[in-house]
Design an enzyme around this catalytic site. Structure first.
Site, PDB file in Angstrom:
ATOM      1  N   ASP A   7      64.315-107.126  10.949  1.00  0.00           N
ATOM      2  CA  ASP A   7      64.108-106.155   9.872  1.00  0.00           C
ATOM      3  C   ASP A   7      65.004-104.963  10.214  1.00  0.00           C
ATOM      4  O   ASP A   7      65.553-104.885  11.312  1.00  0.00           O
ATOM      5  CB  ASP A   7      62.633-105.728   9.821  1.00  0.00           C
ATOM      6  CG  ASP A   7      62.322-104.763   8.667  1.00  0.00           C
ATOM      7  OD1 ASP A   7      63.112-104.698   7.706  1.00  0.00           O
ATOM      8  OD2 ASP A   7      61.284-104.073   8.731  1.00  0.00           O
ATOM      9  N   SER A   8      65.127-104.032   9.274  1.00  0.00           N
ATOM     10  CA  SER A   8      65.926-102.841   9.569  1.00  0.00           C
ATOM     11  C   SER A   8      65.213-101.928  10.565  1.00  0.00           C
ATOM     12  O   SER A   8      65.848-101.185  11.297  1.00  0.00           O
ATOM     13  CB  SER A   8      66.210-102.065   8.283  1.00  0.00           C
ATOM     14  OG  SER A   8      65.005-101.716   7.654  1.00  0.00           O
ATOM     15  N   CYS A  70      62.178-108.817   6.075  1.00  0.00           N
ATOM     16  CA  CYS A  70      62.594-107.615   5.349  1.00  0.00           C
ATOM     17  C   CYS A  70      62.852-108.042   3.915  1.00  0.00           C
ATOM     18  O   CYS A  70      63.600-108.997   3.671  1.00  0.00           O
ATOM     19  CB  CYS A  70      63.866-107.073   6.010  1.00  0.00           C
ATOM     20  SG  CYS A  70      64.781-105.893   4.992  1.00  0.00           S
ATOM     21  N   GLU A 149      52.527 -94.690   7.033  1.00  0.00           N
ATOM     22  CA  GLU A 149      53.093 -94.106   8.255  1.00  0.00           C
ATOM     23  C   GLU A 149      52.276 -92.913   8.747  1.00  0.00           C
ATOM     24  O   GLU A 149      52.293 -92.593   9.932  1.00  0.00           O
ATOM     25  CB  GLU A 149      54.557 -93.717   8.025  1.00  0.00           C
ATOM     26  CG  GLU A 149      55.427 -94.965   7.971  1.00  0.00           C
ATOM     27  CD  GLU A 149      56.900 -94.700   7.750  1.00  0.00           C
ATOM     28  OE1 GLU A 149      57.244 -93.577   7.368  1.00  0.00           O
ATOM     29  OE2 GLU A 149      57.688 -95.635   7.953  1.00  0.00           O
ATOM     30  N   CYS A 181      56.181-105.545   0.201  1.00  0.00           N
ATOM     31  CA  CYS A 181      56.822-104.623   1.143  1.00  0.00           C
ATOM     32  C   CYS A 181      56.070-104.802   2.458  1.00  0.00           C
ATOM     33  O   CYS A 181      54.844-104.943   2.462  1.00  0.00           O
ATOM     34  CB  CYS A 181      56.712-103.188   0.636  1.00  0.00           C
ATOM     35  SG  CYS A 181      57.138-101.938   1.884  1.00  0.00           S
ATOM     36  N   HIS A 183      55.018-102.957   4.703  1.00  0.00           N
ATOM     37  CA  HIS A 183      53.926-102.037   5.039  1.00  0.00           C
ATOM     38  C   HIS A 183      52.663-102.252   4.199  1.00  0.00           C
ATOM     39  O   HIS A 183      51.593-101.800   4.583  1.00  0.00           O
ATOM     40  CB  HIS A 183      54.374-100.584   4.840  1.00  0.00           C
ATOM     41  CG  HIS A 183      55.228-100.041   5.944  1.00  0.00           C
ATOM     42  ND1 HIS A 183      56.445-100.575   6.270  1.00  0.00           N
ATOM     43  CD2 HIS A 183      55.035 -98.994   6.799  1.00  0.00           C
ATOM     44  CE1 HIS A 183      56.970 -99.876   7.272  1.00  0.00           C
ATOM     45  NE2 HIS A 183      56.143 -98.917   7.607  1.00  0.00           N
TER      46      HIS A 183
END
Lengths: 257, 257
Positions: A7-8, A70, A149, A181, A183
């Site tokens: 993933d990034s 991702c 986050e 996504c 998250h």
């Protein structure tokens, strides 16, 4: 069995965590391309190049499966099913679309994602390739990643934000919802509370996990996850700990190439 | 009079807008270093290098003042007051700290900022350099930039988020509050509603504008703002329009170097 993911940044670790539930004995290597994040605003040709480089890096480590953990990188890689050497490559999009269609009775499917993924319309396009009569309702949810986050998982503010994003989809009569996504599955519980039992939530990581071809070749000596980062990223370790949860051991490595 | 500003992206345009209120006849050139954004997670040495390069670029355009319209880049540039050639350089931190101390009676000053700026403690450190007895209370507000970017300025959700961030500062008895991120002055109205009239809000862009040495040399031929971007950035134009508001004309240019 050795599975490589990339993933990034840190988000793809949620995919790793889900894979580990299904395949707890496999060895895992994870590449976080932190030097070139975020992927969400990169041109498709650039992302294809990064994806090829990342797959090559993981293959050099000796993995026998690669998971593109991702959504942005997956969106430009739907047709890649194996490497030149024959290693299977999985993306997070195709299996979740297949599962959503399989679970849906109304053929009305919701997709929540970042702005970039929503704008690319990759989910809608692939679902309609499989089933032209399916109706896909997409909603960009740019506030969810910052809320996750901040650790605001069970929170009045997050509930208000989720309500605003989800109500239009619910009003369209969807009966399955792809959490598109990395998250978002962390918010599965508050999302389920708003959607109710009649809407099936699709976690792309679970869809991938069910698709992976399992080998019996387990190396019990390496159970610690190797996380390779292409650049030093502030807070990566604390984010990784919070996403992976307790009891998953990892070490951070920096490739020298 | 020709003023050059730079930021990593679109945010510094809020500083430009404020300057233009005070100095409406000046010519403005703006550099958005979109190829290297975000600045918030870069090492100080890297940021110093970028800052020097950006100042040099603006000076080549013939500006007679440079404004570092970015809190991260400003934080590593507090002592830079002019270039080698003598062009004055202004940052957004020192004038706002001076103004906050000037306005405060209780010497209890609040600072809201991004996580990176809060962690660097640059505001607290500079304020205490000026006035060792001042008490500085800092609050990281990572959800505010995404809320502003979503246009959720007058919104129940934004009010709840602001309440959560501001209540601890208000309880500490602050009587001045520095809005230490380029996006935050856009939320000045809801912030003022929560803080009440006893807390003076400090917009760093206004503090800078009041400090700029004004020259009488105006070129009326160039009133359109020149925005130079180091890379193509999706949605830059729509963000720029929304931050600058109607009636401010600009054009986007890509330096060829």
């Amino acid at each position: 069995m050795h599975i490589g993911l990339f993933d990034s940044g840190v988000g793809g670790l949620t995919v790793l965590k889900e894979l580990k539930k299904y395949l707890p004995q496999a060895q895992y290597s994870y590449l976080g391309d932190t030097a070139r994040l975020p992927y969400g605003n990169k041109a498709p040709e650039t992302l294809k190049k990064y994806t090829a480089e990342n797959i090559h890096f993981l293959e050099q480590l000796g993995v026998d499966s690669v998971v593109i953990a991702c959504h942005s990188a997956s969106s430009v890689s739907l047709t890649i099913t194996q490497t030149h050497r024959g290693t299977p490559v999985y993306n997070v999009i195709t299996p979740s679309c297949q599962q959503a269609l399989h679970e849906s009775k109304s053929q009305k499917i919701g997709v929540i994602a970042t702005k970039a993924t929503t704008k690319s319309a990759v989910y809608k396009s692939y679902i309609n390739d499989l089933e032209p009569n399916a109706q896909v309702f997409s909603q960009a949810c740019p506030l969810l990643v910052p809320l996750v986050e901040e650790g605001m998982i069970q929170d009045e503010i997050t509930n208000l934000v989720l309500n605003r994003y989800l109500k239009p989809l619910i009003n369209h009569g969807i009966d399955s919802l792809i959490l598109a996504c990395t998250h978002y599955p962390i918010l599965e519980q508050p999302i389920a509370q708003i959607c109710g039992p009649q809407i099936k939530l699709i976690n792309p990581a679970t869809s991938v996990a069910k698709n992976i071809i399992v080998s019996d070749d387990y190396d019990q000596s390496q159970q610690r996850i190797q996380i390779y980062l292409t650049d030093h990223a502030p807070h990566f370790i604390e984010h990784a700990k919070s996403l992976l949860g307790p009891g998953i051991d990892f070490e951070i490595l920096y490739p020298t190439s």
